[in-house]
Design an enzyme around this catalytic site. Structure first.
Site, mmCIF file in Angstrom:
data_model
loop_
_atom_site.group_PDB
_atom_site.id
_atom_site.type_symbol
_atom_site.label_atom_id
_atom_site.label_comp_id
_atom_site.label_asym_id
_atom_site.label_seq_id
_atom_site.Cartn_x
_atom_site.Cartn_y
_atom_site.Cartn_z
ATOM 1 N N LYS A 172 -1.596 3.441 -11.047
ATOM 2 C CA LYS A 172 -1.416 4.478 -12.082
ATOM 3 C C LYS A 172 -1.770 5.836 -11.484
ATOM 4 C CE LYS A 172 -3.773 6.675 -14.979
ATOM 5 N NZ LYS A 172 -3.094 8.005 -14.916
ATOM 6 N N GLU B 256 -13.868 6.516 -5.094
ATOM 7 C CA GLU B 256 -13.840 7.708 -4.220
ATOM 8 C C GLU B 256 -13.992 8.905 -5.140
ATOM 9 O OE1 GLU B 256 -13.706 7.866 -0.984
ATOM 10 O OE2 GLU B 256 -13.264 5.772 -0.528
ATOM 11 N N CYS C 72 -11.608 17.201 -2.323
ATOM 12 C CA CYS C 72 -12.889 16.522 -2.559
ATOM 13 C C CYS C 72 -13.920 16.901 -1.492
ATOM 14 C CB CYS C 72 -12.686 15.017 -2.566
ATOM 15 S SG CYS C 72 -11.903 14.392 -1.068
ATOM 16 N N GLU D 240 -19.656 20.272 -8.600
ATOM 17 C CA GLU D 240 -18.337 20.422 -7.979
ATOM 18 C C GLU D 240 -17.460 21.321 -8.840
ATOM 19 O OE1 GLU D 240 -15.458 17.157 -8.144
ATOM 20 O OE2 GLU D 240 -15.184 17.352 -5.984
#
Ligand SMILES: NC(=O)c1ccc[n+]([C@@H]2O[C@H](COP(=O)([O-])OP(=O)(O)OC[C@H]3O[C@@H](n4cnc5c(N)ncnc54)[C@H](O)[C@@H]3O)[C@@H](O)[C@H]2O)c1
Ligand SMILES: C[N+](C)(C)CC=O
Length: 489
Positions: free
Chosen positions: A174, A249, A283, A384
């Protein structure tokens, strides 16, 4: 362009006929209309993958034959490089040269895992028990659910699809609902390469319906997720339904440590790339510079001078160096963080607003932004942002640099710049991160594992560990001289 899901070897629309417009973040034009699945569609895809795994055909296909099909997919991606890269740029806004590099990496990932498919013939163990043999074999895990983000749509999918297929699993992928285009195209290539019906299934749709089903379903044996930490936590909880194997991840807040003995031109150049490549939507972005105090002012001056000239624009224009952010919503999140940074007392040395150029007004652009006077207690340093926002903190000693570098919940990646290699190696051993670069930032490739320490994730993609994630380990013991034990006389 009208795009469908791929379930049990058929291109299909969602059960309730919902669709979604896909938007180009550079100009907000509709570039495609895709079918929008939900939990029901995910159930159909999981059922197809379950049947295809349980009939045993793919798992027992000789590994060299599976490898040949995975290799063909890599070859087809190479020959569709330009078309796929253009779609990725339309969908994400990243520059065409970045997308072309992504397609090369993606083809290499399929070819690498194709090569590994038949290389693990198991291991013979020297059994300590007389009259016995002992061996260890690796087998596919079963049905794998795979969920990917929008920033590197096809690259993150490839890191999951290639090893899962090579190891003999069946799967349901997905992709992010806002960037599905290249993943759909690659499933067309799967069909051409001869992946059997039901082995690889594609579901489109939002995370909280289609995605949630993959992590909850007791028919899924492994869930592999790349995305944000909050979603990762939800998936971890949902995966507990059947204690499925889990690979996560997640995000990062990656330090870039610059010692005063580093070559300043190299360090500045690499720091720009680390923080502002793909508008910081990476990331492993080097979003926190830690610079030795004696170099701080010269470094910041040079950094600001160069960051001012980063050319924002259409990813298809040759002179564009950075594209827009992915969506209006994401730009608002970045803006909110910049406001927080200012309230916290960080000093805005550059940017901190949207660009004024007329040709950028339809896109979700944001200027490269640099904060100085930053301290470890600030949210702008800890959390982040996932945008073009760089914080700079000075340090006096190596111990202080290491302590600051490790002082977040994340542990994805980091870098150290110095000409003293002994010092670099010493720092590297103390950094709690899955990847550490010395005098460089960002390299990754199929042969080396990728993943995070601490809350940046669980497990590894790429390299041999990236294949092992998709295998179970079985110990097979044989008594070569069976006799009654007479333990219970
Ligand atoms: N560690 C890495 O290698 C890596 C690589 C790329 C991106 N990322 C991270 O991804 C994040 C940005 O991506 P994003 O905004 O697309 O992340 P996100 O978590 O919002 O979404 C990622 C995927 O999860 C799905 N999803 C959302 N809610 C779900 C739920 N409840 N159940 C199941 N699936 C659900 C989404 O539809 C999407 O497909 C950043 O934090 C970035 O650091 C990490
Ligand atoms: C893993 N990587 C660096 C390709 C993309 C991260 O967002």
């Amino acid at each position: 362009m009208r795009l469908q899901m791929y379930i049990d070897g058929q291109w299909v629309d969602a059960v309730d006929d919902e669709t979604r417009d896909i938007i180009n973040p550079y100009n907000q034009e509709v570039i495609a209309n895709v079918t929008e699945g939900n939990e029901e569609d995910a159930k159909k895809a999981v059922a197809a993958a379950r049947r295809a795994f349980d009939n045993g055909a793919w798992a027992t296909t000789p590994a060299s034959e599976r490898g040949a099909i995975v290799h063909d997919i890599g070859r087809l991606i190479r020959s569709s490089r330009q078309e796929l890269a253009e779609l990725e740029t339309l969908d994400t806004g990243k520059t065409l040269s970045e997308s072309l590099d992504d397609m090369d990496d993606i083809a290499n990932v399929f070819i690498y895992f194709a090569g590994l498919a038949d290389k693990d013939g198991g291991e013979v163990i020297d059994s300590p028990i007389p009259d016995s043999t002992s061996k260890v074999v690796r087998e596919p895990v079963g049905v794998c659910g795979q969920i990917t983000p929008w920033n590197y749509p096809l690259l993150q999918a490839a890191w999951k699809l290639a090893p899962a297929l090579a190891a003999g699993n069946t799967l349901v992928m997905k992709p992010s609902e806002i960037t599905p285009l290249t993943t759909v195209k690659v499933f067309e290539l799967f069909e051409q390469a001869g992946v059997p019906a039901g082995v690889a299934n594609l579901v489109l749709g939002p995370g909280n319906t289609a995605g949630a089903h993959l992590s909850e379903s007791t028919d899924v044996d492994l869930i592999s997720f790349t995305g944000g930490i909050d979603t990762g936590k939800k998936i971890m909880q949902a995966a507990s339904t059947n204690v499925k194997k889990l690979a996560l991840e997640l995000g990062g807040k990656n330090p870039n440590i610059i010692f005063a003995d580093a070559d300043i031109d190299v360090a500045v150049d690499q720091a720009l790339n680390a923080a502002f490549f793909h508008a910081g939507q990476v990331c492993s972005a080097g979003a926190r510079v830690l610079v030795e105090s004696s170099m701080h002012d010269a470094f910041v001056d040079a950094l600001v001078k160069r960051a001012k000239h980063i050319k924002l624009g259409n990813g298809f224009a040759e002179d564009t160096q950075s594209g827009p952010l992915i969506s209006a919503e994401h730009r608002e999140k970045v803006e909110a963080y910049v406001a927080i940074g200012q309230e916290e007392g960080a000093k805005l040395a550059l940017g901190g607003k949207r660009p004024e150029a007329e040709e950028l007004q339809q896109g979700f652009f944001y200027l490269p932004t640099i904060f100085t006077n930053c301290t470890a207690d600030m949210r702008i340093v800890q959390e982040e942002v996932f945008g073009p926002v760089l914080t700079v903190e000075p340090f006096e000693t190596t111990e202080e640099a290491v302590a600051k570098a490790n002082d977040t919940i994340y542990g994805l990646a980091g870098a150290v710049f110095t000409e003293d290699i002994a010092k670099a190696e010493n720092v590297v051993t103390q950094l709690r991160m899955g990847t550490v670069w010395i005098n460089d930032f960002h390299p990754y490739f199929a042969q080396a594992p990728w993943g995070g320490y601490k809350q940046s994730g669980i497990g590894r993609e790429l390299g041999r560990p990236g294949l092992e994630e998709y295998t179970e380990t079985k110990h097979v013991f044989r008594n070569t001289n069976p006799e009654p034990l007479e333990w219970f006389k």
